[in-house]
Structures are given as structure tokens and as C-alpha cells.
Design a protein around this motif. Structure first.
Motif, PDB file in Angstrom:
ATOM      1  N   TYR A  53      27.859  36.923   3.807  1.00 19.84           N
ATOM      2  CA  TYR A  53      26.836  37.951   2.802  1.00 19.84           C
ATOM      3  C   TYR A  53      26.199  36.672   1.966  1.00 19.84           C
ATOM      4  CZ  TYR A  53      31.267  38.026   0.688  1.00 19.84           C
ATOM      5  OH  TYR A  53      33.124  37.588   0.225  1.00 19.84           O
ATOM      6  N   CYS A  54      26.566  35.633   1.494  1.00 21.91           N
ATOM      7  CA  CYS A  54      25.993  34.872   0.265  1.00 21.91           C
ATOM      8  C   CYS A  54      25.925  33.378   0.588  1.00 21.91           C
ATOM      9  CB  CYS A  54      28.140  34.373  -0.384  1.00 21.91           C
ATOM     10  SG  CYS A  54      27.564  33.139  -1.448  1.00 21.91           S
ATOM     11  N   ARG A 143      37.853  38.611  -6.208  1.00 21.46           N
ATOM     12  CA  ARG A 143      37.396  39.861  -5.246  1.00 21.46           C
ATOM     13  C   ARG A 143      37.897  39.592  -4.132  1.00 21.46           C
ATOM     14  NH1 ARG A 143      30.764  41.344  -6.811  1.00 21.46           N
ATOM     15  NH2 ARG A 143      30.864  41.910  -8.840  1.00 21.46           N
ATOM     16  N   LEU A 183      31.793  44.683  -3.105  1.00 28.21           N
ATOM     17  CA  LEU A 183      30.840  45.303  -2.136  1.00 28.21           C
ATOM     18  C   LEU A 183      30.891  46.137  -2.042  1.00 28.21           C
ATOM     19  CD1 LEU A 183      30.190  41.383  -1.241  1.00 28.21           C
ATOM     20  CD2 LEU A 183      29.431  42.358  -3.250  1.00 28.21           C
ATOM     21  N   PRO A 213      26.846  46.200  -5.360  1.00 29.58           N
ATOM     22  CA  PRO A 213      25.775  46.413  -4.329  1.00 29.58           C
ATOM     23  C   PRO A 213      25.660  44.847  -3.327  1.00 29.58           C
ATOM     24  CG  PRO A 213      24.648  46.713  -6.026  1.00 29.58           C
ATOM     25  CD  PRO A 213      25.567  46.153  -6.860  1.00 29.58           C
ATOM     26  N   PHE A 214      26.156  45.050  -2.222  1.00 34.33           N
ATOM     27  CA  PHE A 214      25.336  44.028  -1.521  1.00 34.33           C
ATOM     28  C   PHE A 214      24.135  44.214  -1.615  1.00 34.33           C
ATOM     29  CE2 PHE A 214      23.709  43.272   2.779  1.00 34.33           C
ATOM     30  CZ  PHE A 214      23.846  42.062   3.212  1.00 34.33           C
ATOM     31  N   ILE A 215      23.232  42.638  -1.456  1.00 33.66           N
ATOM     32  CA  ILE A 215      22.010  42.706  -1.095  1.00 33.66           C
ATOM     33  C   ILE A 215      21.851  41.473  -0.535  1.00 33.66           C
ATOM     34  CG2 ILE A 215      20.156  41.549  -3.181  1.00 33.66           C
ATOM     35  CD1 ILE A 215      21.721  42.551  -5.929  1.00 33.66           C
ATOM     36  N   ILE A 289      23.419  33.372  -4.698  1.00 34.44           N
ATOM     37  CA  ILE A 289      24.582  33.551  -4.483  1.00 34.44           C
ATOM     38  C   ILE A 289      23.841  34.825  -3.525  1.00 34.44           C
ATOM     39  CG2 ILE A 289      26.329  36.133  -4.547  1.00 34.44           C
ATOM     40  CD1 ILE A 289      27.073  34.419  -7.065  1.00 34.44           C
ATOM     41  N   TYR A 290      22.948  36.080  -4.173  1.00 33.11           N
ATOM     42  CA  TYR A 290      21.752  37.053  -3.513  1.00 33.11           C
ATOM     43  C   TYR A 290      20.585  36.558  -4.613  1.00 33.11           C
ATOM     44  CZ  TYR A 290      23.145  38.840  -8.048  1.00 33.11           C
ATOM     45  OH  TYR A 290      23.826  39.171  -9.417  1.00 33.11           O
TER      46      TYR A 290
HETATM   47  N1  5AD Z   1      24.769  40.457  -2.586  1.00 36.54           N
HETATM   48  C1  5AD Z   1      26.101  40.937  -3.799  1.00 36.54           C
HETATM   49  N2  5AD Z   1      26.724  40.373  -4.452  1.00 36.54           N
HETATM   50  C2  5AD Z   1      27.289  39.109  -3.056  1.00 36.54           C
HETATM   51  N3  5AD Z   1      28.362  38.138  -4.354  1.00 36.54           N
HETATM   52  C3  5AD Z   1      28.468  37.313  -2.826  1.00 36.54           C
HETATM   53  N4  5AD Z   1      27.619  37.084  -1.798  1.00 36.54           N
HETATM   54  C4  5AD Z   1      26.589  38.857  -2.364  1.00 36.54           C
HETATM   55  C5  5AD Z   1      25.294  39.127  -1.471  1.00 36.54           C
HETATM   56  N5  5AD Z   1      24.697  38.871  -0.987  1.00 36.54           N
HETATM   57  C6  5AD Z   1      29.488  38.477  -5.218  1.00 36.54           C
HETATM   58  C7  5AD Z   1      30.237  38.600  -4.168  1.00 36.54           C
HETATM   59  C8  5AD Z   1      31.356  37.366  -4.932  1.00 36.54           C
HETATM   60  C9  5AD Z   1      30.542  37.758  -5.947  1.00 36.54           C
HETATM   61  C10 5AD Z   1      31.043  36.304  -7.144  1.00 36.54           C
HETATM   62  O1  5AD Z   1      29.218  37.669  -5.684  1.00 36.54           O
HETATM   63  O2  5AD Z   1      31.338  39.910  -4.222  1.00 36.54           O
HETATM   64  O3  5AD Z   1      32.713  37.546  -6.088  1.00 36.54           O
END
Ligand code: 5AD
Ligand code: FES
Length: 327
Positions: A53-54, A143, A183, A213-215, A289-290
Motif C-alpha cells: 500500500y505504501c 503500527r 489502516l 484510512p487506507f489511501i 506514503i499516500y
Molecule cells: N494510505 C494510508 N496510510 C498509509 N500508510 C502507509 N501507506 C499508506 C496508504 N497508502 C501508513 C501506515 C504506516 C504509516 C506511517 O503510514 O499505517 O504505519
């Protein structure tokens, strides 16, 4: 709450207003109205890991990588201290350039200032965590991301969840104030597993829990996935407050990315911490990261003033203490 009660609340949206105001009340009764600010320095975006996801995963060759060296880190710390920050958070990818000696040296220099120091630099050995603690680090953020073993495995090639649990229990046993979190809205993540995440935070006795939230990031394998839902992330956060009343809970930057008023909504739904960015703006856009991270063009002083005004506008105050978890 037991797992079923948490699941029931997460699956039903008819009582969300009640949930958020209950979390707000419990926050007020247990940690008060002060908001703790943590100044975040993103000192390296180089990472050896492949979290799907990162945006900083090492397979992403489109990122312009950077490292900030010790003297420049200390400059940023000095600036942050002048702006009134009582906690500094040092975050990076898992970048082996910064070996134990280098991190220890940075910790020692930062501890000349009267600040609490949080590290967020990934999975390390017990001995490394011990060396950082002995040098003066107070807190650590790591996390768990998700407690669902299969999902964890699919999202994190080449590593295992047991080591991540091991890290968190090592950090607790070494006396760190330990932060974790998850997430929300990862592809194939279930409501049941989110309930397990909350129960895990409690079992670990986490001192801080960050939920975002995941992005979806276009330069990752999850580029076509749907973003997480702001409100579901907020519900997980509110339930975390209700189940572990006296911890520190940040209003996360990812929440504000999905909702322009996200951090204020979070502060009114159980959160009591904000982590403004104090990294120089020349690096900010590179720590992607996102996508659509906030404050990419704001100087540290602008973020400081902006967040203070927002916090005051809802009748809360900014703490001038270090914001240690009080049990
Ligand atoms: N969307 C949201 N949060 C993210 N993280 C990493 N990738 C994403 C993403 N695509 C968060 C993870 C990590 C933090 C530093 O950033 O939870 O622990
Ligand atoms: Fe950075 Fe508002 S917090 S501009």
C-alpha cells in the motif's frame, strides 16, 4: 466491549452520532481538553520494505529518495522547539544507512533539548531498541497495520507478522511509551478483523493508537483499489477511545486527506493529539506514503499557527506539557 459488540457497532451506521459523542465524552473525562502537539520530522524516505500500500516501498523507482543528516535534523528540532513543540517524532522508511550508532548519536543530541522523543523507524532487534532507549528515546510508534494474519502476509512480502508482534512487546517491556495502530479500508479487510485490531490494542496496553484510512497510491500494486472510508476509520478510532479510555489518540493526517475537516472531526470524536509536520518543505512532497498529503507547501510555522487556530476554534487548548500517558 467484546468482539461481537464492536462488530455490531462497526456494521451499523444508524448510531454513529451517539458513538462519536460518547467517545468525545470519554476523551474529556479521561485525558481532558488539552491537545498535545507532536512535531514530525520525516528524515529519510528510503525503505527496504515492500508494503503493497505504501508509496515509499523500495520497488517504486519513481520516488526521488532523500536522507536528512544529523546536523540538519538537529536544526529542524531546534526550530520545532522554538515553535513550542514538547515532543519530536523522528520518522523514516526502514533505511539501514542509519545504523544503531548513528541513531544513538541523533537521539543524544536531541535529548539536549527539553523534549520527549518518539522514534518511528520500523522493525529492529531487541538490542537496538534497548540501545535507543538507553540513549534517551521515550516513545516508539510501530503500527501493526492489520492483525489479520492472511491479509498481513499478502500486503507485506518477505516479512512476518510474528516479528512485528515481537517488536511491539519488546518495546513495551523496555519501558517505551508504545504507539501502534492500523489502516482502515484495506482491500479484503473485514469488519471482524478491525474488531480484532481494537482488541489487540487493548491487549498490548498500547499507550498511543493511530488510525488512518487506507489511501490508494498510483505507484503501488494497490493502485486500483478503493480508498478506505473516512467514517469507518473514525468509528474504529472512537471505539478505540471507548475501550481504552486513557491513551493518546492522534487525529491523523490521512483522515484530513480524505476530509478537509478531518482532524477537527477526529478531535471531536475521541482524539487528543495532532502531529504537525516540521520537516523542511523541500522534502515534504517526496515523503509520499499516500497521495494528496496535506501541508506540502506550508512551512513549519504556518502549520503550527494553522493547527493552533483550528484547535482553539473548537474550544480546546494546546498543552504545554510533554503529553505522557497518565494511567
Ligand atoms: N494510505 C494510508 N496510510 C498509509 N500508510 C502507509 N501507506 C499508506 C496508504 N497508502 C501508513 C501506515 C504506516 C504509516 C506511517 O503510514 O499505517 O504505519
Ligand atoms: Fe499545515 Fe494546517 S496544519 S497548514
Amino acid at each position: 466491549m467484546n468482539k461481537q459488540e464492536i462488530i455490531d457497532i462497526l456494521s451499523d451506521n444508524t448510531n454513529n452520532d451517539w458513538l462519536f459523542s460518547e467517545a468525545d465524552k470519554i476523551r474529556h473525562e479521561n485525558v481532558g481538553d488539552e491537545v498535545h502537539l507532536r512535531g514530525l520530522i520525516e528524515f529519510s524516505n528510503i525503505c527496504k520494505r515492500q508494503c503493497k500500500y505504501c508509496g515509499l516501498r523500495s520497488a517504486n523507482k519513481q520516488v526521488q529518495r532523500y536522507r536528512i543528516f544529523k546536523d540538519e535534523i538537529i536544526n529542524s528540532v531546534q526550530k520545532a522547539v522554538k515553535l513550542g513543540y514538547k515532543t519530536i517524532v523522528l520518522q523514516s522508511g526502514e533505511d539501514d544507512f542509519y545504523d544503531t550508532d548513528k541513531i544513538v548519536e541523533i537521539i543524544r543530541e536531541i535529548k539536549f533539548f527539553d523534549v520527549a522523543l518518539t522514534l518511528s523507524i520500523g522493525e529492529k532487534t531487541y538490542d537496538e531498541y534497548k540501545a535507543f532507549k538507553d540513549a534517551g528515546a521515550d516513545r516508539y510508534l510501530l503500527r501493526i497495520e492489520t492483525t489479520d494474519k492472511n491479509l498481513y502476509k499478502n500486503l507485506h512480502p518477505g516479512v512476518n507478522i510474528e516479528n512485528r508482534f515481537r517488536c511491539l512487546y519488546d518495546l513495551k517491556s523496555l519501558g517505551y511509551e508504545t504507539g501502534t495502530g492500523c489502516l482502515v479500508g484495506l482491500p479484503n479487510q473485514t469488519i471482524e478483523s478491525l474488531a480484532d485490531d481494537i482488541l489487540f490494542f487493548k491487549e498490548l496496553d498500547a499507550d498511543m493508537v493511530g488510525i488512518g484510512p487506507f489511501i490508494a497510491h498510483s505507484q503501488t500494486p494497490l493502485k486500483d483499489a478503493k480508498n478506505g472510508d473516512f467514517w469507518l476509520a473514525l468509528k474504529v478510532m472512537a471505539l478505540t477511545r471507548i475501550n481504552i479510555p486513557n491513551i493518546n489518540i492522534p487525529a491523523t493526517t490521512a483522515m484530513e486527506t480524505l476530509n478537509p475537516n478531518g482532524r477537527i472531526i477526529a478531535l471531536k470524536s475521541g482524539a487528543n493529539v495532532v502531529m504537525p509536520n516540521v520537516t523542511s518543505i523541500e522534502y515534504r512532497a517526496k515523503y509520499e506514503i499516500y497521495p494528496n498529503k496535506i501541508c506540502l507547501n506550508e512551512q513549519p510555522e504556518q502549520c503550527r499557527n494553522c493547527i493552533e487556530a483550528k484547535i482553539k476554534s473548537i474550544g480546546r487548548t494546546i498543552s504545554n506539557k510533554k503529553g505522557v500517558r497518565e494511567k
